[in-house]
Structures are given as structure tokens and as C-alpha cells.
Design an enzyme around this catalytic site. Structure first.
Site, PDB file in Angstrom:
ATOM      1  N   ASP A 155       0.864  -1.164   0.247  1.00  0.00           N
ATOM      2  CA  ASP A 155      -0.088  -0.137  -0.008  1.00  0.00           C
ATOM      3  C   ASP A 155       0.827   1.257  -0.116  1.00  0.00           C
ATOM      4  O   ASP A 155       2.036   1.232   0.288  1.00  0.00           O
ATOM      5  CB  ASP A 155      -0.852   0.134   1.282  1.00  0.00           C
ATOM      6  CG  ASP A 155      -1.902   0.956   1.140  1.00  0.00           C
ATOM      7  OD1 ASP A 155      -2.303   1.428   0.178  1.00  0.00           O
ATOM      8  OD2 ASP A 155      -2.468   1.167   2.280  1.00  0.00           O
ATOM      9  N   ASP A 167      -1.950  -2.766   6.643  1.00  0.00           N
ATOM     10  CA  ASP A 167      -2.127  -2.619   7.821  1.00  0.00           C
ATOM     11  C   ASP A 167      -3.503  -2.103   8.315  1.00  0.00           C
ATOM     12  O   ASP A 167      -3.868  -2.033   9.280  1.00  0.00           O
ATOM     13  CB  ASP A 167      -1.271  -1.363   8.044  1.00  0.00           C
ATOM     14  CG  ASP A 167      -1.553  -0.059   7.683  1.00  0.00           C
ATOM     15  OD1 ASP A 167      -2.467  -0.054   6.429  1.00  0.00           O
ATOM     16  OD2 ASP A 167      -1.037   1.067   7.482  1.00  0.00           O
ATOM     17  N   ASP A 175      -7.420  -4.745   4.272  1.00  0.00           N
ATOM     18  CA  ASP A 175      -6.195  -5.273   3.572  1.00  0.00           C
ATOM     19  C   ASP A 175      -6.522  -6.767   4.343  1.00  0.00           C
ATOM     20  O   ASP A 175      -5.628  -7.829   3.529  1.00  0.00           O
ATOM     21  CB  ASP A 175      -4.928  -4.789   4.113  1.00  0.00           C
ATOM     22  CG  ASP A 175      -4.494  -3.494   3.583  1.00  0.00           C
ATOM     23  OD1 ASP A 175      -5.007  -3.207   2.339  1.00  0.00           O
ATOM     24  OD2 ASP A 175      -4.039  -2.826   4.265  1.00  0.00           O
TER      25      ASP A 175
END
Length: 817
Positions: free
Chosen positions: A507, A705, A709
Site C-alpha cells: 500500500d 495494515d 487489507d
């Protein structure tokens, strides 16, 4: 004797930590404490706190030889035995003790038992779990506590086996010297008489057999449970040699005449029995010692948490045990103390050393409202904190449990060793029988003696203990090493898979960037910068937009005057408007400016240029005219560029998947050299991306995180949770990074590759050793060199193979990540 004569003060220049016994340099800036007019020096704050908790327990110690009282802080002579430290008044007492510790220890108490409720498991077969110590019914190894405890001493079996070794080693040496004497010109048999000579060997060897009877118990269990293993071979080999020798001693006439020498005597192999069993015992002691060291990482983590915390209640403060803390308690953390539990700073500020958990050496500034983690070290200031996670819920306890679980897990590569071992023991027994028959039929006189020696040697040298240790030892050491570097491995399979990963999906926000927008550019038009930022901050104080905090903080840093706004209005997707000092002020994007009929002029081109750099640009209008431009950006972490280069160097293809705008994502990717970009993606899109890459034949790791996700983390071959993120992300991941940046992924990759390389080396040692050892033990060299391997040398070689595997695995402890 009066007390003042019993008390022995040493005047040497040595200065020791009275708790751990380490020599301390008083000028090195280490922790100190004053007690009864004396300054004590410590190697760490942990030792200092232990001393402060009970000074008399660490101030002096009794010399176990002469009984004199020794000052631990200045003792010139120290020794360690069975995990316990002993201090001496002189080198003479130390030498006497080290020569025969058991003589001076007497009836010392056994190591403290494990805490109530401790569960035990087999390091080789983790499916075996029971509530008491014992041997594994599958492989025969001693069961170990599922989680080490600071309250217990060394492993009870380690202490027991060391004592047995002290007793049996002289017996085995005696048998060996008696038997080997005739080969070097010392006629023990003539001096003692043949009968007494053999009976003395029998008595000594029987003593060894008695003190190592647990090995035969394990061998019988392996037969009874139909799980042949190393103990099957050791039991068969040594029992055969021992029983044959007894028959030869008591009834030599029942043996074939060709086995008799010129005096009608038949050979005995008591020395082989005794020496083999002692060599196996030495190997077990070394293995248990190595396993004790693999638990050092967990114990070091557990030691980070203090035993007590200072609880504040109104105007009173008291030290209470950690297990009495509750969520919501207010705690005081003073300089030099460890943070007791996870929580949030409510008052004060300090610099906290988080390196013990994150692996990062630079202390982190903590102010009101920021999170602190139990086990980290408060360096300078004092602060109050509110406990949020206590007991088993703290980060430190979760780390300990995760590391302990990983050390018990099995890597897929272990299945290869298990499969081989399943066929190996029966094959070795067949080889031993074949060697016996071949030597008996074709060997020189006395053929039966040669046949017996060859068969026993094959059984002993082929013990697959090195094969069984190859993978678990590496995994246990690697899990502990990873914990020290802020890389938590959930199981061995994740470690093995990560070593093979081709593509890494990351990400942007919070992983590549800091995850916290900051003001980067201020470009006023016909207005002072300070005045422009005063107007912007006045508007944004009423806004809940994620960028508002960045603009307000940036304005304050630039010295803007604090003012308030009125008639505030947030226009969804466009910006905000309001009145400041009687002037109408607007802040937002080009769409808002168009709605207000504001001409942006050259600012429009400047905004596009800033957006191409990955920044979010916003126009400022005052009384219907463009007054300037402000831009904010989520800055790239300082560690990210070097980490990306390192990951590329480790053979990984880096793919960014972010919900941010395409222009912002492309700008960040271009700066960092990221291979592939997917912008404006949803959680479902991330999951689909993982499936797409896997469909291309790639092995995929996903780092994330957030809650969104979790599906992609679970779908990936390896999920990597940034420890700063949501619990659900951590639960979905095979690897967790205590600190959420890419340097942790670099460390994890290096650890995974080093571990798999280490396992392959261990398996190579074990396979090659056994492949070469069996034919040599069977006598393949005899026709060419006249050499037939003695069972004693076979046992030594077998132990050496295990030691080589253990030593190679322990190298991972020093691996630089």
C-alpha cells in the site's frame, strides 16, 4: 567464628554487576544504585531494577567450598554451573569447585518447577501436547514447555542429563582404558587375571547402562508405537553389544569356535556399549543446551517487562505487581524505567527507546495522546500513561506467544526429512543384517566377530538424529532472531514461502509514506504568507477533513496568528468557505473556485505541477479573488527509497496498490522506482490483484495494515502485517512487522532466505553423512585399506553429525539483517 571474620571483603579492582555477574566498566555510563553507602554498577537497567527490588538477595553470596561470604560486586572468582552462578573467595576454591561441583553442592534444591498450568509439547512433533513433562511417544525426545518461563530454572532434563554425564563419563573411560590397554602395551588382563578383567568391565559398563536406561525406554517406546527412530537404532546396537558381551562372559561355549582366540576366550564389547551410550548422552546434553539458547530470545523479550508498575490514584502512588493492573489504570513511568503495559500518554513527554521490539535504534519522542508499548525503555522524561492493554493482551505478550508458536511449527521442507526418516530406520536395520550376513559368509577369521562389529557400527552411525534436527533447530533459532529484529513469524511455512516470493504488493499510505499529511507548499498572490495561512487555519479549525490538521499545524509552524471563522460551510468534494475578520474566504479545489466564479489564472498551472509531484493542491480565495495556493502531501518515509532498492536487490518485483488518485500514486512510484502501479483500487480490487498475479505463476506477498487489507493478506502466499495496523490484519498475516515500514520487509526477506539456506545446508549434512557413513560402517573400505570402523568411532561420528547441524543452526543468531 564471629560474623566479622566470616565476612570476606575482596579488594580486587574488578567491578561486577551483582545480579548477573558481568564485569562492568564504571566509566561506561551504565546504571548505578547506592545501597548502604556503596555504589553498585549494573550492565543494564533490568539488572538494576532486580537489585533495587531485593538488594540483600544479590549483595553477597556464600562460597560453596569454604562457606565464606563473598561480595558479589567485587568477586574476582566466579563460575556457572547448571544455570546458577557461584562466587569464590579465592582461585583455589574456584578450582576445587569446577573440578567436582557435585561434591560441594550437596542436597541443593532442584530447579524451580514450571508454573502451574504449563503445557508440554514435542519440538519435533508439535501435535503431542500434555500437561506434564515426559518423552514424545513418536520420536522419543523430551517434551518441552510450550512457552519458556522466567520463573523456572534450566530445563530439568538438561540438569538431569548433565549429572548423569558426570557419573557415567569416568565409568566409560575406565572400560575404554581397560580394553584398549592391551593394544598399547599395558597388560591389564595379565595383571588382574582374565576373569576379574572382564568382570570389572562388566560392572563399569552396567553402571553406564543403568544411568542411561532412559535411552532404552525410548527405544522400546519407538517399537511399541510403531514409529522407528534414532532411539530404535541406538537401542538395538548397544543392547546387542551388551547382551552379546554378557553371553561371551558367562557362557563362551555357546558361541561358535571361530570367535575364540588362541586361549579359548571370546571377545566382549562392554567398552563399545559404555562409550557409545556416553557419546549419545554428550550429544543429548549439547542438544538440550542448544535448545536452552533458542529460548533466550523469548526470555529476553519477557525480561523487557518490569515486574511492577507505579499506579497513581488521586494523590497517592504505589508500586503494584503487573498482574494486578486493569485497563484504565493511570501509571507513572519515570526516567530509566520500562513501560509496564501498552497504553497512551496522558501527561508529560519523553524519549522512548523502542529498539528492543522494533529493531530501530533511534529513540522516539512521545507526547500527550501518543501510544507507548509495554517493554520499551523510557529514556529521559517522566510521564503519566493510561493502561489500555494488560496481561496477555499486551503487544509484548502477543509477540512472546507468536514466537513460541513459530518455534514449534513445521516448515513444508520438513516433510521431505520426515518421509525419508520413515523409510530410513527399517532400511538401516536391513543394511545392518546384510552387513552381518556378508561378513559372516565372506569375511576373514574370526568372521563372526567382524560381522557383529560391522552390524553394530551400521546401526549406530546411521542414527537419523541429525536429519530430525535439521529443520526444527533452524526454525527455532530464526524465530528468535526475527523477534529481536522486529520481525514476527507466525509459522515456519510463512518463512519458507517468503523466501520464494517473486512479487510484493504494498500500500502507499503508511507503508511507503508516513501516513500523516503535512503542509509542503505555500504560494501567496498579492498577500503576505503569514496572513494567507492565518485565514486558511481559521477556516480549517472548523473542518473535520483529514487534511485540516495538516494545514492548521503548518500554519502554526509558520507563525500564523490564531483567529476564528464564522458562517463555516463544508462543500462536499470541493472545499470549505466561511467568514474571517469580516472577509469571505474560500479554500478548495478548482471546482469550488469555478462555483464561486474565481479566476485562478497562473495558479491553475502551478496546481497541476504540484499534483504531478503527488501533492494535493488547494486554492485560496479572499473576497472572490484568488489569493494563493497551498499544497499538502503524505511524505515518503526516509527509510523507503533505500528499502525499495534493497528489495529489488533481493529479487522482488514491487507492486503498489492504493486507493489514492492515479496522479499521486504515479508520482510516488516514479520517485521510488516502483515496478507496477494500481491506483484508486478498492479492497476487492486488491484481492483480485493478488489472484491475478498468482495466476501469472508468481509467488505473491502482500503487505498491509488495515481492516480492508485482511482479505488480500489471507489470499496472498504470504501476508505481511505492519504492526502499527489493525488486529484483523495481523491475524490474517504469516509475518508481522512490529514497526510498519519496508525496512522490516527487507529484514524478513533476508531472514527467510538465510533460514532456508541454513535448513538446506543441515539437510545436506545429514543426508550426505548418512549416505557415506553406512557403507563405511558396513566395511566397504576393508578390502582396499584394511579398515573396519569401530562402533565407538561410529558413535562419535553420529554425535558429530548432530553437533554440526546444531552449530550450523545457531549461526543464524548472529545473522546480520
Amino acid at each position: 567464628m564471629p560474623d566479622d571474620h566470616k565476612h570476606h571483603h575482596q579488594t580486587q579492582d574488578i567491578i561486577r554487576d551483582p545480579v548477573c555477574g558481568m564485569i562492568v566498566d564504571p566509566n561506561a555510563g551504565k546504571p548505578t544504585t547506592d545501597y548502604q553507602g556503596h555504589t553498585y554498577h549494573f550492565c543494564s537497567d533490568g539488572c538494576r531494577k532486580k537489585f533495587d527490588g531485593d538488594p540483600e538477595a544479590y549483595r553477597t553470596s556464600e562460597d560453596p567450598v569454604c562457606g565464606m561470604t563473598v561480595e558479589r560486586a567485587t568477586a574476582a572468582y566466579k563460575s556457572k554451573h547448571a544455570g546458577e552462578r557461584f562466587y569464590f573467595c579465592s582461585s583455589g576454591c574456584q578450582t576445587k569447585f569446577e573440578g567436582d561441583p557435585e561434591t560441594y553442592l550437596g542436597d541443593r534444591p532442584e530447579p524451580e518447577p514450571m508454573p502451574e498450568g504449563t503445557m508440554y509439547t514435542c519440538p519435533m512433533d508439535p501435535e503431542i501436547v500434555q500437561d506434564h513433562p515426559g518423552d514424545c511417544p513418536i520420536c522419543g525426545m523430551a517434551l518441552e514447555p510450550m512457552t519458556p518461563s522466567l520463573d523456572s530454572g534450566p530445563h530439568p532434563e538438561y540438569v538431569d542429563f548433565k549429572r548423569r554425564l558426570w557419573i557415567t563419563a569416568p565409568m566409560a573411560a575406565g572400560v575404554f582404558l581397560l580394553e584398549m590397554g592391551s593394544h598399547v602395551g599395558i597388560p591389564f588382563a595379565e595383571w588382574l587375571g582374565h576373569s576379574a578383567f572382564v568382570w570389572l568391565q562388566f560392572l563399569l559398563a552396567t553402571g553406564v547402562v543403568w544411568f542411561t536406561r532412559m535411552f532404552f525406554k525410548r527405544a522400546w517406546s519407538s517399537v511399541k508405537n510403531k514409529s522407528p527412530n534414532m532411539w530404535t537404532l541406538i537401542g538395538l546396537g548397544t543392547a546387542a553389544a551388551y547382551l552379546f558381551s554378557i553371553i561371551s562372559m558367562l557362557a563362551p561355549g555357546v558361541l561358535p569356535a571361530q570367535m575364540q582366540d588362541g586361549m579359548g576366550m571370546t571377545p566382549v564389547y562392554f567398552e563399545a556399549t559404555a562409550v557409545i551410550l556416553v557419546l549419545v548422552l554428550i550429544g543429548q546434553v549439547m542438544e538440550l543446551a542448544a535448545r536452552e539458547r533458542t529460548g533466550d530470545a523469548i526470555r529476553a523479550l519477557m525480561n523487557l517487562a518490569p515486574k511492577t508498575a507505579r499506579r497513581v490514584s488521586g494523590d497517592t502512588e504505589e508500586d503494584v505487581p503487573l498482574d494486578e493492573l486493569k485497563t484504565g489504570d493511570i501509571l507513572r513511568v519515570r526516567p530509566g524505567e520500562s513501560v509496564p503495559v501498552d497504553g497512551v500518554v496522558t501527561e508529560g513527554r519523553s524519549s522512548v527507546d523502542e529498539s528492543m521490539i522494533t529493531g530501530e535504534p533511534v529513540p522516539v519522542e512521545k507526547v500527550e495522546g501518543e501510544q507507548v508499548t509495554g517493554g520499551t525503555l523510557n529514556k529521559s522524561g517522566s510521564f503519566l500513561m493510561q493502561a489500555e492493554s494488560v496481561g496477555d493482551d499486551t503487544t509484548l505478550n502477543r509477540i512472546v506467544q507468536m514466537v513460541a508458536s513459530a518455534q514449534r511449527s513445521r516448515a513444508p521442507i520438513q516433510a521431505v526429512a520426515d518421509k525419508v526418516a520413515g523409510y530410513f530406520v527399517p532400511a538401516v536395520v536391513a543394511c545392518a543384517l546384510l552387513a552381518f550376513v556378508a561378513w559372516w559368509a565372506l569375511g576373514p577369521s574370526p568372521a563372526l566377530s567382524y560381522a557383529f562389529v560391522a552390524a553394530v557400527s551400521v546401526l549406530i552411525i546411521a542414527c537419523p538424529c541429525a536429519l530430525g534436527l535439521a529443520t526444527p533447530m533452524s526454525i527455532m533459532v530464526a524465530s528468535g532472531r526475527g523477534a529481536n529484529a522486529g520481525v514476527l513469524i507466525r509459522d515456519a511455512e510463512a518463512l519458507e514461502r517468503f523466501a520464494k516470493v517473486d512479487a510484493l504488493i504494498v500500500d502507499k499510505t503508511g507503508t511507503l509514506t508516513e501516513g500523516k499529511p503535512t503542509l509542503t507548499d505555500v504560494e501567496p498572490r498579492d498577500i503576505e504568507e503569514a496572513e494567507l495561512m492565518t485565514l486558511v487555519a481559521a477556516l480549517e479549525r472548523g473542518s473535520e477533513h483529514p487534511l485540516a490538521e495538516a494545514l492548521v499545524a503548518g500554519a502554526e509552524d509558520r507563525g500564523a496568528t490564531r483567529k476564528d471563522s464564522s458562517d463555516f460551510d463544508a462543500v462536499t468534494g470541493k472545499g470549505v468557505t466561511g467568514m474571517v475578520d469580516g472577509r469571505k474566504v474560500a479554500l478548495g479545489n478548482a471546482a469550488l473556485m469555478a462555483d464561486l466564479s474565481v479566476e485562478t489564472g497562473d495558479l491553475a498551472n502551478r496546481a497541476k505541477a504540484l499534483q504531478a509531484e503527488g501533492k494535493t493542491a488547494m486554492f485560496v480565495a479572499v473576497e472572490g479573488k484568488a489569493a494563493g495556493l497551498v499544497a499538502v502531501a503524505d511524505r515518503i518515509k526516509e527509510t523507503t527509497p533505500e528499502a525499495i532498492r534493497a528489495l529489488h536487490g533481493l529479487g522482488l518485483r514491487i507492486v503498489m496498490a492504493t486507493g489514492d488518485a492515479e496522479a499521486t500514486a504515479q508520482a510516488v512510484a516514479k520517485e521510488l522506482g516502483i515496478d507496477e502501479v494500481h491506483a484508486e483500487v478498492s479492497p476487492e480490487d486488491k484481492n483480485a490483484l493478488v489472484k491475478k498475479l498468482k495466476g501469472e505463476g508468481l509467488s505473491v506477498a502482500m503487505a498491509g495494515d488495515g481492516v480492508n487489507d485482511a482479505p488480500a493478506l489471507a489470499e496472498a502466499d504470504v501476508g505481511i502485517a505492519m504492526g502499527t495496523g489493525a488486529d484483523v490484519a495481523v491475524e490474517s498475516a504469516g509475518i508481522t512487522l512490529v514497526k510498519g515500514d519496508l525496512t522490516g520487509i527487507v529484514r524478513a526477506r533476508r531472514l527467510a532466505e538465510a533460514t532456508m539456506r541454513n535448513i538446506r545446508q543441515n539437510l545436506f549434512f545429514a543426508f550426505v553423512y548418512n549416505s557415506a557413513g553406512v557403507p563405511i560402517a558396513a566395511g566397504i573400505l576393508y578390502p582396499f585399506l584394511g579398515v573396519l570402523l569401530s562402533p565407538i568411532f561410529a558413535a562419535a561420528a553420529m554425535s558429530l553429525s548432530s553437533v554440526s547441524v546444531i552449530g550450523n543452526a545457531l549461526r543464524l543468531r548472529a545473522k546480520k539483517l
